[in-house]
Design a protein around this motif. Structure first.
Motif, PDB file in Angstrom:
ATOM      1  N   GLU A 195       0.826  -1.257  -0.036  1.00  0.00           N
ATOM      2  CA  GLU A 195      -0.008  -0.145  -0.107  1.00  0.00           C
ATOM      3  C   GLU A 195       0.922   1.030   0.135  1.00  0.00           C
ATOM      4  O   GLU A 195       0.203   2.376  -0.535  1.00  0.00           O
ATOM      5  CB  GLU A 195      -0.874   0.173   1.048  1.00  0.00           C
ATOM      6  N   GLN A 197       2.441   1.641  -3.591  1.00  0.00           N
ATOM      7  CA  GLN A 197       1.488   1.914  -4.699  1.00  0.00           C
ATOM      8  C   GLN A 197       1.027   3.366  -4.432  1.00  0.00           C
ATOM      9  O   GLN A 197       0.963   4.327  -5.230  1.00  0.00           O
ATOM     10  CB  GLN A 197       0.111   1.102  -4.362  1.00  0.00           C
ATOM     11  N   SER A 198       0.935   3.873  -2.948  1.00  0.00           N
ATOM     12  CA  SER A 198       0.531   5.186  -2.684  1.00  0.00           C
ATOM     13  C   SER A 198       1.698   6.161  -3.119  1.00  0.00           C
ATOM     14  O   SER A 198       1.058   7.089  -3.854  1.00  0.00           O
ATOM     15  CB  SER A 198       0.283   5.487  -1.300  1.00  0.00           C
ATOM     16  N   GLN A 257       1.480   6.476  -6.735  1.00  0.00           N
ATOM     17  CA  GLN A 257       0.427   7.011  -7.241  1.00  0.00           C
ATOM     18  C   GLN A 257       0.477   8.738  -7.039  1.00  0.00           C
ATOM     19  O   GLN A 257       0.151   9.603  -7.662  1.00  0.00           O
ATOM     20  CB  GLN A 257      -1.099   6.642  -6.596  1.00  0.00           C
ATOM     21  N   ILE A 258       0.976   9.218  -5.815  1.00  0.00           N
ATOM     22  CA  ILE A 258       1.408  10.401  -5.640  1.00  0.00           C
ATOM     23  C   ILE A 258       2.367  11.013  -6.515  1.00  0.00           C
ATOM     24  O   ILE A 258       1.867  12.261  -6.958  1.00  0.00           O
ATOM     25  CB  ILE A 258       1.777  10.756  -4.128  1.00  0.00           C
ATOM     26  N   ASN A 299      -6.458  10.119  -2.783  1.00  0.00           N
ATOM     27  CA  ASN A 299      -7.336   8.877  -2.635  1.00  0.00           C
ATOM     28  C   ASN A 299      -6.222   7.785  -2.693  1.00  0.00           C
ATOM     29  O   ASN A 299      -6.277   6.617  -3.344  1.00  0.00           O
ATOM     30  CB  ASN A 299      -8.328   8.701  -3.758  1.00  0.00           C
ATOM     31  N   THR A 300      -5.486   7.740  -1.598  1.00  0.00           N
ATOM     32  CA  THR A 300      -4.502   6.639  -1.273  1.00  0.00           C
ATOM     33  C   THR A 300      -4.609   6.075   0.109  1.00  0.00           C
ATOM     34  O   THR A 300      -4.909   7.081   1.100  1.00  0.00           O
ATOM     35  CB  THR A 300      -3.105   7.007  -1.754  1.00  0.00           C
ATOM     36  N   PRO A 301      -4.371   4.844   0.453  1.00  0.00           N
ATOM     37  CA  PRO A 301      -4.083   4.698   1.962  1.00  0.00           C
ATOM     38  C   PRO A 301      -3.124   5.342   2.704  1.00  0.00           C
ATOM     39  O   PRO A 301      -3.220   5.533   3.711  1.00  0.00           O
ATOM     40  CB  PRO A 301      -3.834   2.994   1.764  1.00  0.00           C
ATOM     41  N   LEU A 302      -1.967   5.711   1.962  1.00  0.00           N
ATOM     42  CA  LEU A 302      -1.062   6.472   2.762  1.00  0.00           C
ATOM     43  C   LEU A 302      -1.346   7.650   3.275  1.00  0.00           C
ATOM     44  O   LEU A 302      -0.986   8.273   4.250  1.00  0.00           O
ATOM     45  CB  LEU A 302       0.389   6.497   1.726  1.00  0.00           C
ATOM     46  N   TYR A 303      -1.966   8.474   2.244  1.00  0.00           N
ATOM     47  CA  TYR A 303      -2.611   9.789   2.659  1.00  0.00           C
ATOM     48  C   TYR A 303      -3.714   9.614   3.837  1.00  0.00           C
ATOM     49  O   TYR A 303      -3.482  10.486   4.504  1.00  0.00           O
ATOM     50  CB  TYR A 303      -3.077  10.393   1.364  1.00  0.00           C
TER      51      TYR A 303
END
Length: 170
Positions: free
Chosen positions: A33, A36-37, A40-41, A91-95
């Motif tokens: 996650e 992936q985050s 994505q960022i 829209n990411t789990p890290l955020y």
């Protein structure tokens, strides 16, 4: 001596790893996650740079020909697209985990400040907000207890009236 040095080094190394690991602060987030985050960022930043470049050209073209309505429409379109790109990035789990961690830290800070204020006010013999909240909660609880007891008393009075009516008619 070397064993103690090794234990100390291992303990320090574990501490630094835990301190630097985002999962320490961000809860139950997996490595996949996080990767992936971050991807994505990073992709979102490049999309924003591309968007800025494209729309800066369009906006300057509208300004050069003095098309103010076209400029405004283009600018509003840019803002809409920018909001979409930012929404994709966040829209990411890290955020979400980061925002939750910041929120937890903020709430702990507020609680600490409130406790310190209460302690200072108590030492001065004054009432704090915490005291007022506790009194209002106690008042609500007491009011509920009084209503409950009142209902019981009214039910007992109604039973006694029924007994008197039935006993009086015999």
């Amino acid at each position: 001596m070397l064993e103690e040095f090794e234990k100390t080094f291992k303990a320090f190394n574990d501490f630094v790893r835990k301190f630097m690991d985002p999962k320490t602060y961000l809860g139950e987030i997996t490595d996949d996650e996080i990767k992936q985050s971050i991807a994505q960022i990073t992709n979102g930043y490049f999309k924003i740079l591309t968007l800025n470049y494209e729309y800066s050209i369009k906006i300057w073209q509208k300004l050069m020909i003095a098309d103010l309505d076209g400029f405004l429409d283009t600018y509003l379109e840019y803002l809409s697209n920018l909001e979409d790109r930012v929404a994709e990035m966040v829209n990411t789990p890290l955020y979400a985990a980061t925002v939750n961690a910041i929120n937890r830290a903020y709430m702990n800070y507020l609680s600490l400040i409130q406790n310190m204020n209460s302690a200072v006010l108590h030492s001065l013999g004054l009432v704090s907000r915490k005291d007022v909240v506790a009194l209002s909660e106690a008042y609500v609880d007491l009011k509920g207890d009084i209503k409950r007891e009142s209902r019981k008393v009214l039910q007992e009075i109604a039973k006694l009236k029924e007994e008197l009516k039935s006993g009086g008619s015999k």
